[in-house]
Write an enzyme that holds these catalytic residues in place. Structure first.
Site, PDB file in Angstrom:
ATOM      1  CG  ASP A   1      -0.294  -0.239   2.527  1.00 13.92           C
ATOM      2  OD1 ASP A   1       0.736  -0.944   2.579  1.00 13.92           O
ATOM      3  OD2 ASP A   1      -0.790   0.279   3.546  1.00 13.92           O
TER       4      ASP A   1
ATOM      5  CD  GLU B   1       3.056  -1.219   7.699  1.00 10.12           C
ATOM      6  OE1 GLU B   1       3.147  -1.320   8.940  1.00 10.12           O
ATOM      7  OE2 GLU B   1       3.191  -0.132   7.113  1.00 10.12           O
ATOM      8  CD  GLU B   2       2.372   3.100   5.688  1.00 13.20           C
ATOM      9  OE1 GLU B   2       2.236   3.538   6.850  1.00 13.20           O
ATOM     10  OE2 GLU B   2       3.464   3.062   5.088  1.00 13.20           O
TER      11      GLU B   2
ATOM     12  CG  HIS C   1       5.389   7.746   6.486  1.00 14.45           C
ATOM     13  ND1 HIS C   1       4.284   7.434   7.259  1.00 14.45           N
ATOM     14  CD2 HIS C   1       5.875   6.555   6.072  1.00 14.45           C
ATOM     15  CE1 HIS C   1       4.137   6.112   7.314  1.00 14.45           C
ATOM     16  NE2 HIS C   1       5.096   5.562   6.604  1.00 14.45           N
TER      17      HIS C   1
HETATM   18 NI    NI Z   1       6.461   1.049   5.532  1.00 19.78          NI
END
Ligand code: NI
Length: 396
Positions: free
Chosen positions: A81, A139-140, A366
């Site tokens: 993702d 995952e996020e 990020h």
């Molecule tokens: Ni990651």
């Protein structure tokens, strides 16, 4: 066998680079990885690797069977993702979806695992056991694709004895990898808090219950949770990143809203800290006549790298990369849903260096300028294949 794998990695790495660029240009948010999932499925099927798709929505799980396939099973994992970030890099493979970006390297993880799959499939008559390939969604985002895949039985039929995952590391130079035995990453819980008071004219605070002043006390009071409540030997952090008090210069609002995160590496303390956060928040609010709506949303557990598996994996990495290219990692207070696998079986989550200062590839994960040095992908696929093979062999 190392030189065979290195040769295969060199051979497949241009494709891995293309796969990564395709995924980078076409990112999808957590649990919406439909095209990504179809892309993975298409490539596995072109390689002739059997797989199942549609697991927990968009998950894809492949299986490479070597000789005597039931003798031992190992799992490799990649997440798929992207994040809700507007990409600022001007690169040919820039995200084509404004506001969605692979800013955590999951494009590189997925492409590398496809590359590792191809390598392992080429040599499947040369090893014993099976390798499960887990391409996971979400995952996020809580509850984490890993927890959903586990619920849907990804760790059964066949049941892996251990699992290995990798993650890019923009703080580590390309050409290097990092390992840590034991505690590595934190549990992460989300805090959502609304404090209700009574708004009014800023000139007449005595007629209001001033939630702005109360909120300041709450944030200050909560500093005691970590500084006084936590055993100093247990890593802990409590941070508030969002505070909304929507009054103006002379208007006190009726309520304020806060969001924060609590992270640690000990389950008993995690529970106790939640209680303390609640007591302090409600106590301070009550003392000043306000009320608190507090929600603590449980996130991922802490991530423990199995000591024995990680030691073996690290020494296999040294054999592949040379001692000078394998570093020891510090504890990292970020969270990862790989933790769910590592709590279910021996797991090893290692880091792949992707930094290149000369080329200006230095931004953190990020961030809107995150990128990787794609030279890392040859290691990303080759090392992963080698680690899988070494672990299968060492287990026999
Ligand atoms: Ni990651």
């Amino acid at each position: 066998m190392i030189s065979t794998i290195k040769n295969l990695a060199t051979q497949i790495s241009p494709k891995v680079r293309n796969w990564r660029q395709h995924l980078h240009a076409n990112p999808e948010l957590s649990f919406q990885e439909n095209e990504t999932s179809a892309f993975v499925a298409k490539n596995l099927s072109e390689m002739g690797i059997p797989f199942q798709s549609g697991i927990a929505g968009t998950g894809v799980v492949g299986l490479i069977e070597g000789k005597n396939p039931g003798s031992r099973v190992l799992a490799l994992r990649a997440d798929m993702d992207a994040l809700p970030i507007l990409e600022e890099n001007e690169v040919p493979y820039k995200s084509t979806k404004p506001g969605v970006m692979h800013a955590c390297g999951h494009d590189a993880h997925t492409a590398s695992l496809l590359g590792a799959s191809w390598i392992l499939n080429q040599i499947k008559d040369q090893f014993e056991g099976s390798i499960k390939l887990i391409f996971q969604p979400g995952e996020e985002k809580i509850p984490g694709g890993a927890s959903l895949l586990i619920k849907e039985g990804v760790l059964q039929n066949p049941s892996p004895a251990s699992i290995i995952g990798q993650h890019v590391m923009p703080g580590l130079a390309v050409g290097k990898v990092g390992f840590r035995e034991g505690l590595y990453m934190a549990s992460a819980d989300e805090i959502y808090l609304t404090i209700h008071g009574k708004g009014g004219h800023g000139a007449i605070p005595n007629a209001s219950i001033d939630v702005v002043a109360i909120m300041a006390q709450v944030i200050t009071g909560l500093q005691q949770v970590v500084s006084r409540g936590a055993n100093p030997t247990i890593p802990s952090v409590l941070s508030f990143g969002r505070v909304i008090a929507n009054g103006v210069t002379n208007v006190l609002p009726n309520s304020v809203y806060l969001e924060g995160t609590f992270r640690t590496m000990d389950e008993a303390w995690r529970e106790k800290a939640h209680e303390k956060i609640r007591q302090i928040t409600e106590g301070i609010c009550a003392a000043f006549g306000a009320t608190a709506d507090l929600e603590i949303r449980r996130g991922y557990p802490f991530l423990m790298n199995d000591i024995n598996l990680t030691r073996k994996t690290k020494s296999s990495a040294i054999a592949y990369m040379g001692e000078e290219n394998v570093v020891n990692l510090d504890i990292w207070m970020a969270a990862e849903d790989f933790a769910y696998y590592s709590q279910a079986m021996p797991g090893c989550f290692y880091r792949l260096g992707t930094r290149n200062e000369e080329r200006g590839i230095v931004s953190g994960v990020h961030t809107p300028t995150f990128d990787i040095d794609e030279a890392a992908l040859e290691t990303g696929c080759g090392l992963m294949a080698w680690l899988a093979l070494s672990e299968l062999e060492s287990g026999q």
